[in-house]
Write an enzyme that holds these catalytic residues in place. Structure first.
Site, PDB file in Angstrom:
ATOM      1  N   GLU A  36      41.783  38.466  32.247  1.00 27.70           N
ATOM      2  CA  GLU A  36      43.056  37.953  32.742  1.00 27.70           C
ATOM      3  C   GLU A  36      42.831  37.065  33.966  1.00 27.70           C
ATOM      4  O   GLU A  36      41.871  37.254  34.707  1.00 27.70           O
ATOM      5  CB  GLU A  36      43.991  39.112  33.118  1.00 27.70           C
ATOM      6  N   CYS A  93      43.518  32.734  40.494  1.00 26.76           N
ATOM      7  CA  CYS A  93      42.752  33.948  40.734  1.00 26.76           C
ATOM      8  C   CYS A  93      41.943  34.188  39.458  1.00 26.76           C
ATOM      9  O   CYS A  93      42.517  34.423  38.397  1.00 26.76           O
ATOM     10  CB  CYS A  93      43.724  35.089  41.004  1.00 26.76           C
ATOM     11  N   CYS A 111      34.973  46.286  35.017  1.00 26.37           N
ATOM     12  CA  CYS A 111      34.388  46.462  36.343  1.00 26.37           C
ATOM     13  C   CYS A 111      33.747  47.840  36.434  1.00 26.37           C
ATOM     14  O   CYS A 111      34.254  48.810  35.891  1.00 26.37           O
ATOM     15  CB  CYS A 111      35.488  46.322  37.401  1.00 26.37           C
ATOM     16  N   CYS A 156      37.097  51.836  41.851  1.00 24.82           N
ATOM     17  CA  CYS A 156      38.092  52.072  42.914  1.00 24.82           C
ATOM     18  C   CYS A 156      39.310  52.788  42.313  1.00 24.82           C
ATOM     19  O   CYS A 156      39.815  52.383  41.264  1.00 24.82           O
ATOM     20  CB  CYS A 156      38.530  50.762  43.564  1.00 24.82           C
ATOM     21  N   CYS A 168      42.741  50.780  41.373  1.00 22.26           N
ATOM     22  CA  CYS A 168      42.679  49.480  40.701  1.00 22.26           C
ATOM     23  C   CYS A 168      42.682  49.607  39.178  1.00 22.26           C
ATOM     24  O   CYS A 168      41.981  50.446  38.612  1.00 22.26           O
ATOM     25  CB  CYS A 168      41.419  48.757  41.159  1.00 22.26           C
ATOM     26  N   CYS A 211      47.672  41.959  42.972  1.00 22.48           N
ATOM     27  CA  CYS A 211      46.347  42.512  43.284  1.00 22.48           C
ATOM     28  C   CYS A 211      46.155  43.863  42.616  1.00 22.48           C
ATOM     29  O   CYS A 211      46.999  44.749  42.732  1.00 22.48           O
ATOM     30  CB  CYS A 211      46.202  42.738  44.777  1.00 22.48           C
TER      31      CYS A 211
HETATM   32  N1  SAH Z   1      35.953  43.528  43.079  1.00 22.80           N
HETATM   33  C1  SAH Z   1      36.397  42.621  44.091  1.00 22.80           C
HETATM   34  C2  SAH Z   1      37.375  41.604  43.541  1.00 22.80           C
HETATM   35  C3  SAH Z   1      38.697  42.198  43.128  1.00 22.80           C
HETATM   36  S1  SAH Z   1      39.900  41.551  44.190  1.00 22.80           S
HETATM   37  C4  SAH Z   1      36.964  43.397  45.259  1.00 22.80           C
HETATM   38  O1  SAH Z   1      37.048  44.597  45.173  1.00 22.80           O
HETATM   39  O2  SAH Z   1      37.263  42.795  46.273  1.00 22.80           O
HETATM   40  C5  SAH Z   1      41.285  42.515  43.894  1.00 22.80           C
HETATM   41  C6  SAH Z   1      41.853  43.024  45.197  1.00 22.80           C
HETATM   42  O3  SAH Z   1      42.985  43.863  44.910  1.00 22.80           O
HETATM   43  C7  SAH Z   1      40.860  43.881  45.933  1.00 22.80           C
HETATM   44  O4  SAH Z   1      41.046  43.741  47.298  1.00 22.80           O
HETATM   45  C8  SAH Z   1      41.289  45.259  45.478  1.00 22.80           C
HETATM   46  O5  SAH Z   1      40.791  46.269  46.291  1.00 22.80           O
HETATM   47  C9  SAH Z   1      42.795  45.116  45.525  1.00 22.80           C
HETATM   48  N2  SAH Z   1      43.507  46.127  44.760  1.00 22.80           N
HETATM   49  C10 SAH Z   1      43.046  46.884  43.754  1.00 22.80           C
HETATM   50  N3  SAH Z   1      44.011  47.691  43.274  1.00 22.80           N
HETATM   51  C11 SAH Z   1      45.112  47.427  43.992  1.00 22.80           C
HETATM   52  C12 SAH Z   1      46.443  47.917  43.955  1.00 22.80           C
HETATM   53  N4  SAH Z   1      46.816  48.847  43.071  1.00 22.80           N
HETATM   54  N5  SAH Z   1      47.325  47.415  44.843  1.00 22.80           N
HETATM   55  C13 SAH Z   1      46.967  46.465  45.725  1.00 22.80           C
HETATM   56  N6  SAH Z   1      45.732  45.948  45.800  1.00 22.80           N
HETATM   57  C14 SAH Z   1      44.806  46.428  44.945  1.00 22.80           C
END
Ligand code: SAH
Length: 349
Positions: A92, A105, A112, A116, A119, A333
């Site tokens: 996506e 983006c 992945c 986390c 996410c 995000c």
């Molecule tokens: N793997 C990289 C790139 C992903 S960026 C990283 O971790 O930075 C996506 C961003 O959205 C990251 O900052 C991630 O931590 C954040 N993110 C993930 N799940 C989220 C959520 N449920 N709400 C808000 N931000 C989130």
């Protein structure tokens, strides 16, 4: 097996052209077709003879991503694409409109590994890295579908860009090339969950892009609970790398901090975060956690978020609250997903 010609840098294409016994100027011509125009077939390269196009297609293929589905936000015109790759995998990407232009983006991996807990991108696990050509094709396909020119790139889609380091570097090299999309490094942001060894590798490249760290916690206890990468690279190690990165490249490192109710949003958390970041040239982006249906994270209240932000500011830390875009199409995000064939209907939005 044929090679993806779109994943070659101009330097590699120069070699490839030599190997096919073609004159050197062909490399730049082909590069422009692939990267400036975004061709998906050799037949579109009209200043090459039929014979030459045949020769190329006997040796190479052009990576691409095709639109499987498209969602347009009725709130803010954000567009989310579900792209199908040549091997049938899906990724996506999201296009956002700002006053200064369009930002995309992009995803860097199919799925992945990072795990986390908040996410969506990691829920279905990891399948493979994207090639440089596939990362770039997200931009070309979106541009031609929307009839726009994209001026900024954020690597904040599915995947961990620093876990696909070499391909991401080649991608950056190609989009930055003046014979291609010609997007300046200053208009590119890479986000990482904190793969410290690769942060140092990136530092050595001395690129003028923006590095942003998904921090999301003020201490190791909370961070290790929500972000497994922290067990390998604890906060002190990560912040030390960020300071050195900033000093070496002269580029201010940014931090993302997703606020989750009762997990990392207390006043004490804000104080602890301030102490950790004090004295370093940085910026903190506060993000109210976005909904991921498999997770039960609750958004901090507006008041809590403002209070958290004010504590940081009082402590001299640059902080802003990020506006959420694409909320009605799960394009914010952490909401981009690694969908597998057959998942489409269940996840139709
Ligand atoms: N793997 C990289 C790139 C992903 S960026 C990283 O971790 O930075 C996506 C961003 O959205 C990251 O900052 C991630 O931590 C954040 N993110 C993930 N799940 C989220 C959520 N449920 N709400 C808000 N931000 C989130």
């Amino acid at each position: 097996m044929k090679t993806d010609i779109k994943s070659l840098t101009l330097e590699q294409l120069n070699h490839a052209v030599k190997e096919l016994s073609l004159p050197a100027f062909r490399a730049k011509q082909i590069f422009k077709w692939l990267h400036e125009i975004g061709c998906t077939s050799f037949d579109e390269m009209t200043n090459l003879s039929k014979e030459l196009r045949n020769k190329l297609s006997e040796n190479y293929y052009i990576s691409r991503c095709d639109i499987e589905d498209k969602y347009v936000s009725s709130i803010d015109d954000t567009v989310k694409y579900l792209f199908r790759l040549t091997d049938g995998e899906f990724i996506e990407s999201v296009v956002m409109k700002y006053s200064y232009g369009y930002t995309i983006c992009v995803s860097s991996q199919v799925g992945c590994k990072m795990g986390c807990t908040f996410c969506a991108s990691t829920l279905a696990g990891f399948t493979r890295n994207l090639t440089p050509g596939e990362i770039e094709s997200q931009i070309h396909t979106a541009q031609s579908d929307l009839g726009i020119r994209i001026s900024r790139i954020v690597m904040m889609g599915i995947g961990e860009p620093l876990d696909n380091f070499e391909n991401v570097l080649d991608f950056l090299n190609n989009v930055n090339n003046e014979n291609g999309l010609n997007i300046s490094m200053r208009n590119i942001t890479i986000s990482t969950c904190g793969v410290v060894d690769r942060i140092y590798d990136l530092m050595d490249k001395n690129l003028q892009l923006t590095l942003t760290i998904s921090l999301h916690a003020p201490n190791d206890e909370i961070r290790s609970r929500t972000m497994p990468v922290n067990k390998r690279y604890p906060i002190d190690t990560l912040l030390k790398a960020c300071r050195e990165y900033g000093e070496h490249t002269g580029r201010r490192v940014s931090f993302e901090y997703t606020l989750i109710k009762d997990i990392n949003d207390s006043e004490q958390d804000a104080q602890e975060l301030s102490q950790r970041l004090k004295g370093s040239l940085c910026h903190v982006n506060l993000i109210p956690v976005n909904d991921v249906k498999e997770r039960c994270n609750v958004r901090s209240s507006k008041e809590t978020i403002i209070k958290f932000c004010n504590v940081l500011k009082r402590n001299g830390i640059n902080a802003t609250i990020r506006r959420t875009l694409g909320a009605d199409i799960n394009a914010s995000c952490g909401q981009l997903r690694h969908l597998k064939r057959g998942d489409m209907n269940e996840n139709s939005r």
